[in-house]
Design an enzyme around this catalytic site. Structure first.
Site, PDB file in Angstrom:
ATOM      1  N   HIS A  22       0.844  -1.212   0.000  1.00  0.00           N
ATOM      2  CA  HIS A  22       0.000   0.000   0.000  1.00  0.00           C
ATOM      3  C   HIS A  22       0.873   1.254   0.000  1.00  0.00           C
ATOM      4  CE1 HIS A  22      -3.293  -2.464   2.230  1.00  0.00           C
ATOM      5  NE2 HIS A  22      -3.812  -2.134   1.066  1.00  0.00           N
ATOM      6  N   LYS A  46     -19.168  -4.314  10.449  1.00  0.00           N
ATOM      7  CA  LYS A  46     -18.057  -5.271  10.646  1.00  0.00           C
ATOM      8  C   LYS A  46     -16.953  -4.580  11.431  1.00  0.00           C
ATOM      9  CE  LYS A  46     -18.529  -8.016   6.416  1.00  0.00           C
ATOM     10  NZ  LYS A  46     -17.902  -8.262   5.113  1.00  0.00           N
ATOM     11  N   ARG A  98      -1.632  -6.361  -8.229  1.00  0.00           N
ATOM     12  CA  ARG A  98      -0.562  -7.330  -7.989  1.00  0.00           C
ATOM     13  C   ARG A  98      -0.493  -8.409  -9.048  1.00  0.00           C
ATOM     14  NH1 ARG A  98      -2.520  -7.838  -1.970  1.00  0.00           N
ATOM     15  NH2 ARG A  98      -4.348  -7.704  -3.284  1.00  0.00           N
ATOM     16  N   SER A 135      -3.134  -7.511   3.088  1.00  0.00           N
ATOM     17  CA  SER A 135      -3.440  -7.374   4.523  1.00  0.00           C
ATOM     18  C   SER A 135      -3.890  -8.709   5.098  1.00  0.00           C
ATOM     19  CB  SER A 135      -4.554  -6.338   4.730  1.00  0.00           C
ATOM     20  OG  SER A 135      -4.178  -5.094   4.224  1.00  0.00           O
TER      21      SER A 135
END
Ligand code: PNS
Length: 167
Positions: A22, A46, A98, A135
């Site tokens: 990031h 969440k 990616r 992550s």
């Protein structure tokens, strides 16, 4: 420079937590645009691994001072990305890619966002050194005691370790 001339990009994500992949994308976006808004998008129903303030703190401290002056970090809950772009006056979304899997995931979103308001998405090829870094994968590795040094800021590595063995 008048506000109309400022070229502003939004770098959206959950950033739960920020990785060095990031950081690479944020620095490159800041080199291309006058201002970068790091939009920490989260679902209010969440909880995530890290709280929003914690995620924002990690991002703030991961960016070099020279760049931080042109980067704004803001949290948005339960909002469409296109509405965030409109509110902050951004003409473009910048995302790192990616590889093919990211592309398959990102392309429909980019097209949908363009369909909704015309906002464009610019994809930056992810740095090869961080091709395998996400992550979620970093969290999984850290959860079982793996070493995530060099994949996330040191502070994030330590915070992940603390989740595993609270002091
Ligand atoms: O870091 P992530 O979890 O891959 O980020 C995904 C994110 C938050 C950028 C994406 O889910 C998003 O844009 N959410 C905002 C809601 C929205 O606009 N959804 C429609 C996308 S076409």
């Amino acid at each position: 420079m008048s506000d109309q001339q400022i070229r502003r990009a939004v770098c959206p994500g959950s950033y739960d937590p920020i990785t060095l992949g990031h950081v690479d994308v944020l620095l490159r976006a800041a080199a291309l645009y006058d201002e970068v808004v790091v939009a920490v998008l989260h679902n209010p129903s969440k909880s995530g691994t890290f709280g929003i303030d914690e995620r924002i703190g990690f991002i703030e401290r991961a960016l070099p001072e020279a760049v931080a002056a042109r980067v704004r970090i803001e949290a948005f809950a339960g909002r469409l990305l296109v509405d965030v772009c409109r509110d902050v006056g951004a003409e473009v979304v910048v995302k790192g890619l990616r590889g093919g899997t990211d592309y398959a995931y990102e392309l429909p979103m980019a097209l949908m966002n363009r369909h909704l308001t015309g906002v464009e998405t610019v994809f930056l090829p992810g740095a090869p050194a961080f091709e395998h870094v996400s992550s979620s994968l970093v969290k999984e590795v850290a959860r079982f005691g793996g070493d995530v040094s060099g994949l996330v800021p040191d502070e994030v590595r330590d915070a992940l370790a603390a989740l595993r063995s609270p002091s």
